[in-house]
Design an enzyme around this catalytic site. Structure first.
Site, PDB file in Angstrom:
ATOM      1  N   LYS A  46     -77.596  18.352 -24.362  1.00 43.41           N
ATOM      2  CA  LYS A  46     -76.823  19.056 -25.389  1.00 43.41           C
ATOM      3  C   LYS A  46     -77.581  18.976 -26.720  1.00 43.41           C
ATOM      4  O   LYS A  46     -78.381  18.059 -26.934  1.00 43.41           O
ATOM      5  CB  LYS A  46     -75.444  18.405 -25.565  1.00 43.41           C
ATOM      6  CG  LYS A  46     -74.560  18.450 -24.326  1.00 43.41           C
ATOM      7  CD  LYS A  46     -73.954  19.831 -24.125  1.00 43.41           C
ATOM      8  CE  LYS A  46     -73.049  19.850 -22.906  1.00 43.41           C
ATOM      9  NZ  LYS A  46     -71.842  19.038 -23.111  1.00 43.41           N
TER      10      LYS A  46
ATOM     11  N   HIS B  62     -77.198  17.912 -32.943  1.00 45.70           N
ATOM     12  CA  HIS B  62     -76.878  18.755 -34.099  1.00 45.70           C
ATOM     13  C   HIS B  62     -76.697  17.938 -35.371  1.00 45.70           C
ATOM     14  O   HIS B  62     -76.749  16.706 -35.368  1.00 45.70           O
ATOM     15  CB  HIS B  62     -75.645  19.619 -33.810  1.00 45.70           C
ATOM     16  CG  HIS B  62     -74.427  18.838 -33.440  1.00 45.70           C
ATOM     17  ND1 HIS B  62     -73.672  18.155 -34.370  1.00 45.70           N
ATOM     18  CD2 HIS B  62     -73.830  18.628 -32.238  1.00 45.70           C
ATOM     19  CE1 HIS B  62     -72.656  17.571 -33.769  1.00 45.70           C
ATOM     20  NE2 HIS B  62     -72.722  17.829 -32.476  1.00 45.70           N
TER      21      HIS B  62
ATOM     22  N   HIS C 240     -74.495  14.821 -35.682  1.00 45.71           N
ATOM     23  CA  HIS C 240     -74.964  13.555 -35.134  1.00 45.71           C
ATOM     24  C   HIS C 240     -75.647  12.685 -36.182  1.00 45.71           C
ATOM     25  O   HIS C 240     -75.808  11.478 -35.977  1.00 45.71           O
ATOM     26  CB  HIS C 240     -75.958  13.803 -33.991  1.00 45.71           C
ATOM     27  CG  HIS C 240     -75.323  14.223 -32.709  1.00 45.71           C
ATOM     28  ND1 HIS C 240     -75.580  15.440 -32.109  1.00 45.71           N
ATOM     29  CD2 HIS C 240     -74.432  13.598 -31.903  1.00 45.71           C
ATOM     30  CE1 HIS C 240     -74.883  15.537 -30.999  1.00 45.71           C
ATOM     31  NE2 HIS C 240     -74.175  14.430 -30.853  1.00 45.71           N
TER      32      HIS C 240
END
Length: 575
Positions: free
Chosen positions: A132, A135, A138
């Site tokens: 994933k 982004h 985070h």
């Protein structure tokens, strides 16, 4: 140096009473709201009941009792009773000599302590999901967790940095199904996150037309749980490819980990948790699921096994906590996870407590707010997903343009390295400058502001100080034997008092799990140094005073560098 303790000792000795120990007096010591009222103040209000006198009268009597000790002191200039307070005034020169000498002697060890010696602190942070996007959101857990680990380490604790990777769950069954249909190993290795995300999204699109794909995904995950060789090899390929990509971002942030034990690591440790809960008769059935209930009606039951017998996050987190206690025997186990997960961790810690593990009190959830983009300026080739690496790279490029357009850029030889340190530091600073539970409003204007409260502003103060010291060296000035007692000016004194408070600030940051304490401190230190720089004209001072001010400048640079390190920001020698 601890001048509050010195004042407390004078008071306790003068009173010579069991009613007030040195330790008790030190705890009561306060800092007056303005310099005219002294540097340390002892409030007499708590003594009013004991001595049956008004606080101003107690302060006046104490002033008489301590006056001789103060006049014989090397540290204090005078003492005065003001209302209900006994105020101590430091000798500027003597204080300057003590503090600046200590900073220069200890160097980058200044402010460190050994209070955490023999105590292990675990910090779980970052923890992205495999396959994933890493982004921008985070970065909050990543920056916050890394800073907390550095702060605890600075205080002498034995720290362990844990990246609890999201590398398990039914989504991997979907990813395996998608890969077998549309995946290509070479393409994925070239751009892991984008390609894995692409086929994962495609799976969901196709599953809407063909629901049987969901059954296939569940079957693949069951094969993964059962240890199927081919499926496990494929899963490991996804994990390794993702980590390779994540590590590019970690390298930019100058962050490393001691453990990458993610959710999959605890998959074989969960059955013991279920058995322990059954043995302790803590599991109850609820609509087919197995749960642990709490006496507090405001806390919903914690699900341990779903109705189909499978485990969930809570089971894995319980297994992880027990494993960490057995493996590390931690003093503190910190989870840096978003505030919305507060209830989850309350349930986990409560279950551990019901299991009889008193160390559950040593498990701490450190929550934080969201990242918001009010002007929607940020956009990437990834659509709605704002990749962290893209933001960091953009910050570096914007910084490089600012430097190139600066009149002083000709003095910078390593513009790429400087741009990276400033660009990345600007992002980290902006994420750690306010209380962690506040939402972060992301705007380039604030982040790359070289004049306001920003990372570049503080880095510039450091570079300015280093420039002064280089100039002194180039001019053949040897200030090593400077007389620091000459630092008696008010601007110098206030700056030195701020330097002296560094260790207390770091300790406060650890006690509150708030790196913003350090960020605010280093900002104030940069502001105060710039004021000193502008008013005291270091290099044009009379020789003896110039040399003392150069030593003070060196001490400031040491403090700024250490404080910035604690929030993950690197310094630059020239800007």
């Amino acid at each position: 140096m601890n001048y509050k303790k010195a004042a407390a000792q004078i008071i306790a000795n003068a009173m010579n009473s069991e009613d007030l120990t040195i330790e008790q007096a030190e705890k009561l010591m306060a800092v007056p709201p303005n310099p005219e009222m002294g540097d340390a103040a002892f409030p007499c209000f708590t003594l009013a009941k004991t001595f049956r006198k008004a606080p101003p009268a107690i302060a006046a009597e104490l002033c008489e009792k301590v006056s001789e000790a103060v006049s014989n002191s090397d540290l204090f200039e005078k003492v005065a009773a003001m209302g209900g307070y006994l105020n101590f005034y430091l000798k500027h020169g003597a204080f300057a000599k003590e503090v600046v000498s200590e900073v220069l002697e200890k160097g980058e060890d200044y402010g460190k302590s050994n209070e955490g010696e023999g105590k292990k602190v675990l910090v779980e942070f970052s923890s992205p999901n495999i396959a994933k996007p890493f982004h921008i959101g985070h970065l909050v857990t990543t920056a916050l967790g890394s800073s907390l680990e550095r702060i605890y380490s600075f205080l002498g604790y034995d720290t362990v940095k844990i990246n609890h990777l999201g590398d398990w769950g039914t989504q991997f069954g979907k990813l395996i199904s998608a890969y077998k249909r549309w995946g290509d190993a070479e393409t994925i290795e070239a751009d892991p996150i984008n390609e894995l995300l692409k086929i994962y999204v495609k799976f969901h699109t196709e599953a809407e037309k063909a629901p049987e794909l969901e059954d296939e995904a569940r079957a693949y995950f069951k094969m993964l749980e059962d240890g199927d060789e081919e499926i496990t090899k494929l899963w490991k390929f996804f994990v390794d490819a993702s980590l390779k990509e994540f590590n590019k971002t970690y390298k930019l942030l100058d962050i490393t980990f001691d453990s990458y034990a993610g959710e999959s690591f605890y998959s074989d440790k969960m059955p013991e948790i279920v058995e322990l809960l059954q043995e302790k008769k803590l599991l109850e059935e609820s609509d087919g699921a197995q749960v642990v209930r709490f006496e507090d009606e405001n806390v919903p039951p914690c699900i341990i096994l779903k109705s189909d017998g499978t485990t969930i996050y809570a089971t894995r987190d319980l297994a992880a906590a027990l494993y960490r206690k057995r493996t590390y025997d931690f003093y503190k186990n910190i989870y840096v996870v978003g505030t919305p997960q507060a209830l989850h961790f309350k349930q986990i810690f409560s279950v551990l407590n019901k299991m009889g593990y008193t160390w559950s009190d040593d498990c701490v959830h450190v929550g934080f707010g969201y990242v918001r983009f009010p002007d929607k300026v940020l956009s990437t080739r990834h659509g709605d997903v704002v990749f962290l690496e893209d933001v960091l790279r953009e910050s570096i490029e914007k910084t490089k343009e600012i430097i190139k357009n600066s009149a002083t850029s000709k003095n910078i030889d390593n513009i790429d390295e400087v741009s990276e340190k400033i660009g990345v530091g600007a992002i980290l600073y902006s994420f750690l400058k306010n209380g962690r539970e506040k939402d972060i409003v992301f705007t380039w204007k604030d982040i790359l502001d070289f004049e306001g409260e920003s990372g570049p502003y503080v880095q510039y103060a450091y570079a300015r100080g280093r420039s002064v010291l280089r100039k002194a060296t180039e001019n053949g000035i040897n200030y090593s034997s400077a007389d620091l007692s000459l630092l008696e000016g008010n601007d110098e004194f206030e700056l030195i008092k701020l330097i002296n408070s560094f260790e207390d600030v770091v300790r406060d940051a650890a006690n509150k799990n708030e790196p913003c304490c350090v960020t605010r401190y280093v900002t104030e230190l940069a502001q105060m140094f710039n004021k000193f720089y502008n008013t005291c004209n270091i290099m044009k001072s009379e020789d003896a005073l110039r040399d003392a001010r150069l030593k003070l400048t060196e001490a400031v640079c040491i403090c700024i560098k250490s404080a910035l390190y604690l929030i993950g920001v690197r310094v630059v020698e020239k800007m």
